[in-house]
Design a protein around this motif. Structure first.
Motif, short mmCIF file in Angstrom:
data_model
loop_
_atom_site.label_atom_id
_atom_site.label_comp_id
_atom_site.label_asym_id
_atom_site.label_seq_id
_atom_site.Cartn_x
_atom_site.Cartn_y
_atom_site.Cartn_z
N ASP A 52 -34.67 12.51 1.80
CA ASP A 52 -34.78 12.55 3.25
C ASP A 52 -33.46 12.35 3.99
O ASP A 52 -33.40 12.56 5.20
CB ASP A 52 -35.77 11.47 3.71
CG ASP A 52 -37.09 11.53 2.94
OD1 ASP A 52 -37.69 12.61 2.90
OD2 ASP A 52 -37.50 10.49 2.37
N GLU A 55 -29.82 9.41 7.43
CA GLU A 55 -30.29 9.24 8.81
C GLU A 55 -31.75 8.78 8.85
O GLU A 55 -32.11 7.88 9.61
CB GLU A 55 -30.12 10.56 9.57
CG GLU A 55 -30.33 10.42 11.06
CD GLU A 55 -30.04 11.71 11.79
OE1 GLU A 55 -30.86 12.07 12.67
OE2 GLU A 55 -29.02 12.37 11.50
N HIS A 56 -32.58 9.38 8.01
CA HIS A 56 -33.99 8.99 7.94
C HIS A 56 -34.11 7.54 7.42
O HIS A 56 -34.90 6.75 7.96
CB HIS A 56 -34.78 9.95 7.03
CG HIS A 56 -36.23 9.61 6.92
ND1 HIS A 56 -37.12 9.77 7.96
CD2 HIS A 56 -36.94 9.09 5.89
CE1 HIS A 56 -38.32 9.36 7.58
NE2 HIS A 56 -38.24 8.95 6.33
#
Length: 166
Positions: A52, A55-56
């Motif tokens: 992911d 950032e996620h």
């Protein structure tokens, strides 16, 4: 409700180890936001980074820290980079933030060079040095209590924290 102590510091500073011992000493529960992130995502942090992206992961981490600060009254250990988010820095104001200070050589020994930590994959020593340099001013600014951990046992670190908390 507020945590008795919020532990911050880079990888290898001893947040999990010291956090466990400190919680036991204070007759409290340890909550680790990295574990909260893994539970929310249903997978290890290394897989969150791969599947992911960072950032996620950071979004999940911000949510985990906000929830823990609002709900937990024991000892709270934050992931090493959790303090990078401005929202998290603001939320930490007024809390008893304990910065576990560690030197590069000691951190490398504790983390090891074959680390499964996503931000230390390519060149662990160089990456750890970069992380320490980038985050040090934030750790120092947020800290209410700073405890050096180099060449000290977890019990010695806990003893100093308990003295500072009283």
């Amino acid at each position: 409700m507020a945590p008795k102590a919020v532990l911050i510091g880079p990888p290898g500073s001893g947040k999990s180890t010291v956090g466990t011992a400190l919680a036991e000493r204070l007759d409290a529960v340890l909550r680790d936001t990295d574990a909260d992130v893994e539970a929310a995502a249903g997978k290890p942090i290394s897989e969150i980074f791969i599947d992911d992206g960072e950032e996620h992961f950071r979004a999940l981490e911000r949510d985990a820290v906000a929830a823990a600060l609002a709900e937990h009254d024991g000892v709270l250990a934050l992931g090493g980079g959790a303090i990078l988010a401005a929202e998290t820095q603001e939320l930490l104001a007024g809390h008893t933030v304990v910065y576990l200070q560690v030197g590069l050589a000691e951190a490398v020994k504790r983390v090891g060079l074959n680390s499964a930590r996503p931000l230390l994959v390519l060149n662990p020593r160089s990456q750890l040095r970069k992380l320490l340099e980038e985050r040090l001013p934030i750790y120092e600014r947020l800290a209410v209590i700073t405890v050096a951990t180099d060449q000290r046992t977890p019990d010695e670190v806990v003893e100093e924290i308990v003295k500072e908390l009283s």
